[in-house]
Design a protein around this motif. Structure first.
Motif, PDB file in Angstrom:
ATOM      1  N   SER A 106      -7.123  -4.635 -16.547  1.00 56.50           N
ATOM      2  CA  SER A 106      -6.998  -3.191 -16.342  1.00 56.50           C
ATOM      3  C   SER A 106      -5.576  -2.838 -15.916  1.00 56.50           C
ATOM      4  CB  SER A 106      -7.991  -2.711 -15.273  1.00 56.50           C
ATOM      5  OG  SER A 106      -7.736  -1.355 -14.958  1.00 56.50           O
ATOM      6  N   LYS A 107      -4.849  -2.189 -16.816  1.00 56.21           N
ATOM      7  CA  LYS A 107      -3.489  -1.740 -16.491  1.00 56.21           C
ATOM      8  C   LYS A 107      -3.514  -0.684 -15.395  1.00 56.21           C
ATOM      9  CE  LYS A 107      -1.277  -2.534 -20.946  1.00 56.21           C
ATOM     10  NZ  LYS A 107      -0.586  -1.899 -22.082  1.00 56.21           N
ATOM     11  N   VAL A 108      -4.541   0.148 -15.399  1.00 57.86           N
ATOM     12  CA  VAL A 108      -4.658   1.218 -14.405  1.00 57.86           C
ATOM     13  C   VAL A 108      -4.744   0.622 -12.997  1.00 57.86           C
ATOM     14  CG1 VAL A 108      -6.145   3.082 -13.557  1.00 57.86           C
ATOM     15  CG2 VAL A 108      -5.705   2.853 -16.003  1.00 57.86           C
ATOM     16  N   LEU A 109      -5.577  -0.409 -12.843  1.00 56.22           N
ATOM     17  CA  LEU A 109      -5.729  -1.025 -11.524  1.00 56.22           C
ATOM     18  C   LEU A 109      -4.485  -1.789 -11.102  1.00 56.22           C
ATOM     19  CD1 LEU A 109      -9.437  -2.125 -11.638  1.00 56.22           C
ATOM     20  CD2 LEU A 109      -8.411  -0.263 -10.347  1.00 56.22           C
ATOM     21  N   ARG A 110      -3.891  -2.502 -12.023  1.00 57.18           N
ATOM     22  CA  ARG A 110      -2.653  -3.195 -11.667  1.00 57.18           C
ATOM     23  C   ARG A 110      -1.608  -2.185 -11.223  1.00 57.18           C
ATOM     24  NH1 ARG A 110       1.797  -5.680 -15.323  1.00 57.18           N
ATOM     25  NH2 ARG A 110       2.178  -3.489 -15.368  1.00 57.18           N
ATOM     26  N   GLY A 111      -1.524  -1.076 -11.935  1.00 55.95           N
ATOM     27  CA  GLY A 111      -0.577  -0.027 -11.556  1.00 55.95           C
ATOM     28  C   GLY A 111      -0.866   0.567 -10.182  1.00 55.95           C
ATOM     29  N   ALA A 112      -2.135   0.760  -9.879  1.00 55.86           N
ATOM     30  CA  ALA A 112      -2.508   1.303  -8.564  1.00 55.86           C
ATOM     31  C   ALA A 112      -2.193   0.302  -7.450  1.00 55.86           C
ATOM     32  CB  ALA A 112      -3.993   1.661  -8.546  1.00 55.86           C
ATOM     33  N   LEU A 113      -2.465  -0.978  -7.698  1.00 56.07           N
ATOM     34  CA  LEU A 113      -2.232  -1.998  -6.679  1.00 56.07           C
ATOM     35  C   LEU A 113      -0.745  -2.286  -6.453  1.00 56.07           C
ATOM     36  CD1 LEU A 113      -5.145  -4.408  -7.561  1.00 56.07           C
ATOM     37  CD2 LEU A 113      -4.869  -3.152  -5.412  1.00 56.07           C
ATOM     38  N   THR A 114       0.076  -2.043  -7.448  1.00 58.21           N
ATOM     39  CA  THR A 114       1.521  -2.250  -7.300  1.00 58.21           C
ATOM     40  C   THR A 114       2.226  -0.951  -6.949  1.00 58.21           C
ATOM     41  OG1 THR A 114       1.880  -1.916  -9.665  1.00 58.21           O
ATOM     42  CG2 THR A 114       1.584  -4.200  -8.896  1.00 58.21           C
ATOM     43  N   ARG A 115       1.443   0.093  -6.766  1.00 55.62           N
ATOM     44  CA  ARG A 115       1.946   1.427  -6.415  1.00 55.62           C
ATOM     45  C   ARG A 115       2.808   2.034  -7.524  1.00 55.62           C
ATOM     46  NH1 ARG A 115       2.861  -1.580  -1.625  1.00 55.62           N
ATOM     47  NH2 ARG A 115       1.276  -1.198  -0.073  1.00 55.62           N
ATOM     48  N   THR A 118      -0.571   6.488  -8.995  1.00 60.14           N
ATOM     49  CA  THR A 118      -1.500   6.921  -7.957  1.00 60.14           C
ATOM     50  C   THR A 118      -2.921   6.652  -8.430  1.00 60.14           C
ATOM     51  OG1 THR A 118       0.047   8.659  -7.336  1.00 60.14           O
ATOM     52  CG2 THR A 118      -2.228   8.901  -6.558  1.00 60.14           C
ATOM     53  N   PRO A 119      -3.722   5.987  -7.576  1.00 59.55           N
ATOM     54  CA  PRO A 119      -5.090   5.686  -8.002  1.00 59.55           C
ATOM     55  C   PRO A 119      -5.955   6.933  -8.103  1.00 59.55           C
ATOM     56  CG  PRO A 119      -4.730   4.943  -5.750  1.00 59.55           C
ATOM     57  CD  PRO A 119      -3.424   5.458  -6.262  1.00 59.55           C
ATOM     58  N   SER A 120      -6.921   6.878  -8.982  1.00 61.75           N
ATOM     59  CA  SER A 120      -7.901   7.944  -9.127  1.00 61.75           C
ATOM     60  C   SER A 120      -8.646   8.119  -7.806  1.00 61.75           C
ATOM     61  CB  SER A 120      -8.870   7.553 -10.248  1.00 61.75           C
ATOM     62  OG  SER A 120     -10.123   8.111 -10.058  1.00 61.75           O
ATOM     63  N   VAL A 121      -9.107   9.322  -7.545  1.00 59.21           N
ATOM     64  CA  VAL A 121      -9.874   9.606  -6.333  1.00 59.21           C
ATOM     65  C   VAL A 121     -11.094   8.691  -6.247  1.00 59.21           C
ATOM     66  CG1 VAL A 121     -11.261  11.379  -5.165  1.00 59.21           C
ATOM     67  CG2 VAL A 121      -9.083  11.988  -6.220  1.00 59.21           C
ATOM     68  N   ALA A 122     -11.663   8.344  -7.389  1.00 60.37           N
ATOM     69  CA  ALA A 122     -12.873   7.502  -7.416  1.00 60.37           C
ATOM     70  C   ALA A 122     -12.627   6.098  -6.867  1.00 60.37           C
ATOM     71  CB  ALA A 122     -13.407   7.413  -8.844  1.00 60.37           C
ATOM     72  N   ILE A 123     -11.374   5.622  -6.890  1.00 61.68           N
ATOM     73  CA  ILE A 123     -11.098   4.252  -6.448  1.00 61.68           C
ATOM     74  C   ILE A 123     -10.080   4.165  -5.320  1.00 61.68           C
ATOM     75  CG2 ILE A 123     -11.751   3.217  -8.653  1.00 61.68           C
ATOM     76  CD1 ILE A 123      -8.677   2.929  -9.202  1.00 61.68           C
ATOM     77  N   VAL A 124      -9.622   5.281  -4.808  1.00 61.74           N
ATOM     78  CA  VAL A 124      -8.537   5.249  -3.816  1.00 61.74           C
ATOM     79  C   VAL A 124      -8.924   4.448  -2.575  1.00 61.74           C
ATOM     80  CG1 VAL A 124      -9.079   7.450  -2.638  1.00 61.74           C
ATOM     81  CG2 VAL A 124      -6.707   6.636  -2.768  1.00 61.74           C
ATOM     82  N   ASN A 125     -10.150   4.540  -2.113  1.00 66.54           N
ATOM     83  CA  ASN A 125     -10.555   3.787  -0.920  1.00 66.54           C
ATOM     84  C   ASN A 125     -10.605   2.290  -1.188  1.00 66.54           C
ATOM     85  OD1 ASN A 125     -10.738   6.066   0.682  1.00 66.54           O
ATOM     86  ND2 ASN A 125     -12.908   6.370   0.251  1.00 66.54           N
ATOM     87  N   VAL A 126     -11.096   1.902  -2.353  1.00 66.63           N
ATOM     88  CA  VAL A 126     -11.146   0.479  -2.697  1.00 66.63           C
ATOM     89  C   VAL A 126      -9.729  -0.066  -2.847  1.00 66.63           C
ATOM     90  CG1 VAL A 126     -11.931  -1.229  -4.394  1.00 66.63           C
ATOM     91  CG2 VAL A 126     -13.412   0.678  -3.777  1.00 66.63           C
ATOM     92  N   ILE A 127      -8.848   0.683  -3.462  1.00 66.88           N
ATOM     93  CA  ILE A 127      -7.458   0.250  -3.633  1.00 66.88           C
ATOM     94  C   ILE A 127      -6.789   0.094  -2.269  1.00 66.88           C
ATOM     95  CG2 ILE A 127      -5.168   0.905  -4.521  1.00 66.88           C
ATOM     96  CD1 ILE A 127      -7.163  -0.131  -6.665  1.00 66.88           C
ATOM     97  N   SER A 128      -7.003   1.037  -1.372  1.00 61.28           N
ATOM     98  CA  SER A 128      -6.440   0.933  -0.015  1.00 61.28           C
ATOM     99  C   SER A 128      -6.949  -0.311   0.690  1.00 61.28           C
ATOM    100  CB  SER A 128      -6.791   2.174   0.804  1.00 61.28           C
ATOM    101  OG  SER A 128      -6.181   3.307   0.249  1.00 61.28           O
ATOM    102  N   SER A 129      -8.231  -0.580   0.547  1.00 60.03           N
ATOM    103  CA  SER A 129      -8.830  -1.774   1.140  1.00 60.03           C
ATOM    104  C   SER A 129      -8.202  -3.038   0.547  1.00 60.03           C
ATOM    105  CB  SER A 129     -10.343  -1.771   0.899  1.00 60.03           C
ATOM    106  OG  SER A 129     -10.917  -2.990   1.274  1.00 60.03           O
ATOM    107  N   CYS A 130      -8.028  -3.053  -0.768  1.00 60.99           N
ATOM    108  CA  CYS A 130      -7.421  -4.216  -1.428  1.00 60.99           C
ATOM    109  C   CYS A 130      -5.990  -4.445  -0.938  1.00 60.99           C
ATOM    110  CB  CYS A 130      -7.427  -4.035  -2.941  1.00 60.99           C
ATOM    111  SG  CYS A 130      -9.046  -4.146  -3.700  1.00 60.99           S
ATOM    112  N   LEU A 131      -5.221  -3.377  -0.828  1.00 59.70           N
ATOM    113  CA  LEU A 131      -3.831  -3.508  -0.386  1.00 59.70           C
ATOM    114  C   LEU A 131      -3.754  -4.086   1.022  1.00 59.70           C
ATOM    115  CD1 LEU A 131      -2.321  -0.231  -1.864  1.00 59.70           C
ATOM    116  CD2 LEU A 131      -1.817  -2.582  -2.569  1.00 59.70           C
TER     117      LEU A 131
END
Length: 191
Positions: A106-115, A118-131
């Motif tokens: 998933s390019k979208v997730l890699r992009g969100a995790l590398t900042r 900006t992650p979608s509202v649907a995954i922002v909490n999970v991305i924050s937790s992952c970071l």
């Protein structure tokens, strides 16, 4: 207040490396002493469930650990991919890895995790937790791969459909991926 400042400092100063994406369709091993964690997630709409597949391999292409897990929650495709990464991070930490390449399709997730985006509202909490969790590792790289290079994780994500909960393999080749793993090793040996 002090704890919040420490977390913000760690989050802003922790470096995540993003390797170049190659066009090779074969799986590439990490350099020693790194481990590569391949991740996939899928939605089973008919079951109102999702699943996660994780394969950890070393520089010698050997499976160090693997997990196939069904989650009895209804998530969309992007949310399940984010949840799969979160599960993989926890799994890698639980088995004691320190230098890790997390690889997903998933390019979208890699992009969100590398900042990078900006992650979608649907995954922002999970991305924050992952970071936050990624900061626990000594070194982290995040890589995007084509589905063909993520074959073993994809097989395990499909295998989870038959599970009630989850199964893990430590220093053992999971039966569902043995054929694909042998093919991968033979392909590599022919280079």
């Amino acid at each position: 207040m002090a704890v919040k400042l420490i977390k913000e400092h760690r989050l802003s100063n922790h470096r995540i490396t993003v390797p170049n994406v190659t066009t090779n369709t074969n799986w590439d091993p990490p350099q020693s002493p790194w481990y590569k964690v391949n991740i996939d997630g899928v939605v089973f709409s008919s079951l109102q469930a999702t699943s996660v597949g994780v394969v950890v391999r070393d520089h010698a292409r050997q499976v160090v650990a693997a997990m196939s897990k069904k989650l009895w929650v209804g998530l969309g495709p992007l949310e399940v991919e984010a949840k799969a990464i979160e599960e993989a991070i926890d799994f890698a930490w639980d088995i004691g890895l320190q230098d890790v390449v997390f690889e997903c399709d998933s390019k979208v997730l890699r992009g969100a995790l590398t900042r990078a985006n900006t992650p979608s509202v649907a995954i922002v909490n999970v991305i924050s937790s992952c970071l936050l969790r990624l900061q626990n590792f000594k070194s982290v790289k995040l890589s995007h791969v084509r589905r063909q290079r993520n074959k073993l994780a994809h097989i395990l994500v499909q295998y989870a459909k038959s599970l009630e909960n989850f199964v893990t393999w430590i220093e053992d080749n999971p039966i569902p991926i043995q054929s694909a793993l042998a093919q991968d090793i033979m392909t590599f040996a022919s280079y």
